[in-house]
Design a protein around this motif. Structure first.
Motif, PDB file in Angstrom:
ATOM      1  N   PHE B 198       0.819  -1.209   0.000  1.00  0.00           N
ATOM      2  CA  PHE B 198       0.000   0.000   0.000  1.00  0.00           C
ATOM      3  C   PHE B 198       0.853   1.258   0.000  1.00  0.00           C
ATOM      4  N   PHE B 199       1.928   1.203   0.760  1.00  0.00           N
ATOM      5  CA  PHE B 199       2.852   2.329   0.807  1.00  0.00           C
ATOM      6  C   PHE B 199       3.399   2.590  -0.593  1.00  0.00           C
ATOM      7  N   LEU B 200       3.790   1.508  -1.259  1.00  0.00           N
ATOM      8  CA  LEU B 200       4.389   1.645  -2.578  1.00  0.00           C
ATOM      9  C   LEU B 200       3.391   2.171  -3.596  1.00  0.00           C
ATOM     10  N   ILE B 201       2.225   1.553  -3.623  1.00  0.00           N
ATOM     11  CA  ILE B 201       1.221   1.906  -4.628  1.00  0.00           C
ATOM     12  C   ILE B 201       0.659   3.302  -4.417  1.00  0.00           C
ATOM     13  N   SER B 202       0.603   3.739  -3.173  1.00  0.00           N
ATOM     14  CA  SER B 202       0.073   5.075  -2.909  1.00  0.00           C
ATOM     15  C   SER B 202       1.048   6.153  -3.360  1.00  0.00           C
ATOM     16  N   GLY B 203       2.312   5.770  -3.544  1.00  0.00           N
ATOM     17  CA  GLY B 203       3.306   6.746  -3.985  1.00  0.00           C
ATOM     18  C   GLY B 203       3.693   7.733  -2.908  1.00  0.00           C
ATOM     19  N   MET B 204       3.546   7.358  -1.650  1.00  0.00           N
ATOM     20  CA  MET B 204       3.865   8.272  -0.546  1.00  0.00           C
ATOM     21  C   MET B 204       5.347   8.660  -0.544  1.00  0.00           C
ATOM     22  N   TRP B 205       6.145   7.872  -1.209  1.00  0.00           N
ATOM     23  CA  TRP B 205       7.583   8.119  -1.272  1.00  0.00           C
ATOM     24  C   TRP B 205       7.943   9.086  -2.397  1.00  0.00           C
ATOM     25  N   ARG B 206       6.927   9.521  -3.171  1.00  0.00           N
ATOM     26  CA  ARG B 206       7.166  10.421  -4.293  1.00  0.00           C
ATOM     27  C   ARG B 206       6.687  11.829  -3.938  1.00  0.00           C
ATOM     28  N   THR B 207       7.028  12.792  -4.782  1.00  0.00           N
ATOM     29  CA  THR B 207       6.552  14.165  -4.554  1.00  0.00           C
ATOM     30  C   THR B 207       5.097  14.288  -5.019  1.00  0.00           C
ATOM     31  N   GLN B 214       0.253   9.828 -11.322  1.00  0.00           N
ATOM     32  CA  GLN B 214       0.620   8.452 -11.020  1.00  0.00           C
ATOM     33  C   GLN B 214      -0.300   7.387 -11.603  1.00  0.00           C
ATOM     34  N   TRP B 215       0.309   6.251 -11.968  1.00  0.00           N
ATOM     35  CA  TRP B 215      -0.427   5.067 -12.383  1.00  0.00           C
ATOM     36  C   TRP B 215       0.213   3.870 -11.691  1.00  0.00           C
ATOM     37  N   ILE B 216      -0.538   3.229 -10.827  1.00  0.00           N
ATOM     38  CA  ILE B 216      -0.071   2.049 -10.073  1.00  0.00           C
ATOM     39  C   ILE B 216       1.370   2.261  -9.568  1.00  0.00           C
ATOM     40  N   GLY B 217       1.537   3.284  -8.751  1.00  0.00           N
ATOM     41  CA  GLY B 217       2.802   3.453  -8.039  1.00  0.00           C
ATOM     42  C   GLY B 217       3.970   3.965  -8.865  1.00  0.00           C
ATOM     43  N   GLY B 218       3.688   4.574 -10.039  1.00  0.00           N
ATOM     44  CA  GLY B 218       4.799   5.087 -10.837  1.00  0.00           C
ATOM     45  C   GLY B 218       4.301   5.825 -12.066  1.00  0.00           C
ATOM     46  N   GLN B 304       3.964  -5.928 -11.929  1.00  0.00           N
ATOM     47  CA  GLN B 304       3.718  -5.969 -13.371  1.00  0.00           C
ATOM     48  C   GLN B 304       3.735  -4.562 -13.963  1.00  0.00           C
ATOM     49  N   ALA B 305       3.234  -3.586 -13.203  1.00  0.00           N
ATOM     50  CA  ALA B 305       3.279  -2.196 -13.674  1.00  0.00           C
ATOM     51  C   ALA B 305       4.728  -1.757 -13.869  1.00  0.00           C
ATOM     52  N   ASP B 306       5.600  -2.111 -12.931  1.00  0.00           N
ATOM     53  CA  ASP B 306       7.017  -1.774 -13.069  1.00  0.00           C
ATOM     54  C   ASP B 306       7.646  -2.540 -14.226  1.00  0.00           C
ATOM     55  N   HIS B 307       7.193  -3.775 -14.430  1.00  0.00           N
ATOM     56  CA  HIS B 307       7.688  -4.558 -15.558  1.00  0.00           C
ATOM     57  C   HIS B 307       7.373  -3.850 -16.866  1.00  0.00           C
ATOM     58  N   LEU B 308       6.157  -3.314 -16.958  1.00  0.00           N
ATOM     59  CA  LEU B 308       5.777  -2.560 -18.158  1.00  0.00           C
ATOM     60  C   LEU B 308       6.671  -1.340 -18.345  1.00  0.00           C
ATOM     61  N   ARG B 309       6.964  -0.642 -17.229  1.00  0.00           N
ATOM     62  CA  ARG B 309       7.820   0.548 -17.333  1.00  0.00           C
ATOM     63  C   ARG B 309       9.190   0.162 -17.844  1.00  0.00           C
ATOM     64  N   GLN B 310       9.727  -0.916 -17.288  1.00  0.00           N
ATOM     65  CA  GLN B 310      11.063  -1.349 -17.691  1.00  0.00           C
ATOM     66  C   GLN B 310      11.089  -1.786 -19.150  1.00  0.00           C
ATOM     67  N   GLN B 311      10.085  -2.551 -19.556  1.00  0.00           N
ATOM     68  CA  GLN B 311      10.032  -3.021 -20.941  1.00  0.00           C
ATOM     69  C   GLN B 311       9.892  -1.858 -21.918  1.00  0.00           C
ATOM     70  N   THR B 312       9.104  -0.866 -21.547  1.00  0.00           N
ATOM     71  CA  THR B 312       8.933   0.292 -22.430  1.00  0.00           C
ATOM     72  C   THR B 312      10.262   1.023 -22.609  1.00  0.00           C
TER      73      THR B 312
END
Lengths: 102, 354
Positions: B198-207, B214-218, B304-312
């Motif tokens: 939840f912490f990750l997906i909410s993006g609390m670590w981002r500005t 944001q889309w799924i934590g990134g 999987q969302a991060d996987h998409l980012r990396q693949q792109t």
């Protein structure tokens, strides 16, 4: 396992799934977007669920579901399908199985 | 901004209008923006402006000084140790506690200055059972601060290299290093997802501005190409075709994941909203078990969302020439840096005090 071989050899795109698996649903949505109507086999509704799970893992799937077969051959799980799609190799693979638009 | 997708809602001022086009603006342009803010605060002559101008300057300093985490750490560690053998253990324990407190305070200060959300003592989301800290998340936040500092260095290196006209081979190495650095981020995020999804997906670590898009934590993979396109042109016909395909396939993949996530939410509601009786139900275990299963899947979606980012990112770098990829990565790095800086600027803006 015979059952897995039989089901996966069905024509076109076959997805082994579970009714509660939302990632399997996401993969289904993707194929539908590509004009393919995948055959979805919900293994949790199959009495041989445990056996099927083991068989899929033995074939090399990191998670039993979703497991995607195209033309009888194992493509992989979500990771493989997504990578293939972004690299442009998924559409040519499923082209023969795209539903006729006319 | 060049539009590749009509569904993009991030349209604001075109980067060309902002002067972001070649040659790439130096960061000094943004420094000037900070100086203007602090000067105008001084000129306002309001009693409340003292706090604001200090904050604004602190923000500016924090952003542009290479926040030297290690030197701060070392300076705290370098306190003289006691020579008294008898009390040494006691004193060392006290010192260790004090050092830990100092580090924690310094860390919070840095996060605050970078416009990141800071936990205060009343926020217990870090705390697990019996008030223990979620060390996985604490570790992630520290690593991420490092990652941002490294990222600034990577982007600077690419900028310097492009201006210096180095060989393609050397440039390729820089591009690969940049891509690997993004890979490190995704690996860190996977660990954080295990610690607290939840912490990750909410993006609390981002500005805050990053969270806005944001889309799924990134970041959205399909938006990546929107940002990069103006800076990698001109493309060959073949490249244009491949980029358009990548744009479309990343959008399709995003859409599929989003729908899967919607289904997850739906399933969760159905699990916990079932059989709510006037008289409290004895067996809530089954509903909760089903809900827990749903939540387990959240980690898969984050990954999987991060996987998409990396693949792109990988595909983009395959389609482009080395030089184009370098320019694309520079544009991307600069874009996110400015987005983060905007967050701090916004937080430091002068406000009406009644």
């Amino acid at each position: 396992m015979d059952k897995v071989v039989r089901i996966s050899s069905e024509k076109g795109v076959v997805i082994f799934s579970k009714s509660s698996c939302c990632m399997s649903y996401a993969v289904q949505v993707l194929f539908q977007d590509l004009g393919v109507h995948p055959t979805v086999h919900e293994i949790d509704k199959d009495p041989d669920c445990r056996e099927i799970e083991k068989a899929l893992m033995r074939l090399g799937c990191s998670t039993p579901v979703p497991a995607i077969f195209v033309g009888g051959k194992l493509v992989g799980s979500t990771n493989e399908v997504m990578s293939m799609h972004l690299s442009g190799t998924l559409v040519p693979l499923v082209k023969p199985f795209q539903a006729n638009l006319c | 901004m060049e539009m590749m997708s009509s569904s993009s809602s991030t349209q604001a001022v075109s980067f060309r209008d902002m002067g972001m086009y070649e040659p790439f603006q130096q960061l000094s342009g943004w420094e000037n923006a900070f100086n203007t803010i602090t000067t105008s605060n001084q000129n306002n002559n309001q009693s409340s402006s003292t706090v604001l101008e200090v904050d604004a300057r602190a923000e500016a300093v924090a952003i542009y000084a290479q926040a030297n985490y290690t030197s701060l750490y070392n300076s705290v560690e370098a306190e003289p140790s006691s020579n008294n053998d008898q009390d040494e253990d006691q004193i060392n324990d006290k010192m260790k506690r004090r050092l830990a407190q100092n580090r924690e305070a310094a860390r919070k200060s840095r996060l605050r200055k970078k416009g990141l959300c800071v936990r205060n003592s009343s926020d217990t989301s870090y705390l697990g059972p019996a008030g223990t800290m979620n060390t996985g998340i604490a570790a992630f936040e520290m690593e991420y601060t490092h990652w941002l500092e490294e990222q600034n260095k990577r982007v600077s290196e690419v900028r310097t290299a492009l201006q210096a006209h180095i060989s393609d081979i050397e440039l390729r190495m820089l591009v690969d290093t940049c891509l690997k650095h993004y890979g490190n981020l995704f690996r860190m995020k996977a660990d954080a997802a295990k610690a607290d999804v939840f912490f990750l997906i909410s993006g609390m670590w981002r500005t805050s501005t990053e969270r806005f898009f944001q889309w799924i934590g990134g970041f959205r993979p399909s938006e990546l190409l929107n940002v990069v396109m103006p800076y990698v042109e001109p493309l060959t016909d073949q490249q244009l075709l491949e980029v358009r395909n990548l744009q479309q396939s990343s959008q399709q993949a995003e859409e599929a994941l989003s729908q899967g996530l919607d289904k997850l939410q739906q399933g969760l509601v159905e699990s916990i909203a079932v059989q709510i009786r006037v008289v409290e139900s004895v067996n809530q275990g089954a509903q909760m078990a089903s809900a827990m299963e749903n939540l387990q899947a959240l980690e898969t979606f984050a990954n999987q969302a991060d996987h998409l980012r990396q693949q792109t990112l990988q595909q983009m770098s395959k389609i482009l020439t080395t030089r184009q990829a370098a320019r694309g990565l520079l544009a991307l790095g600069e874009y996110f840096h400015r987005l983060r800086a905007l967050s701090s600027l916004w937080a430091a803006r002068p406000r009406e005090h009644t």
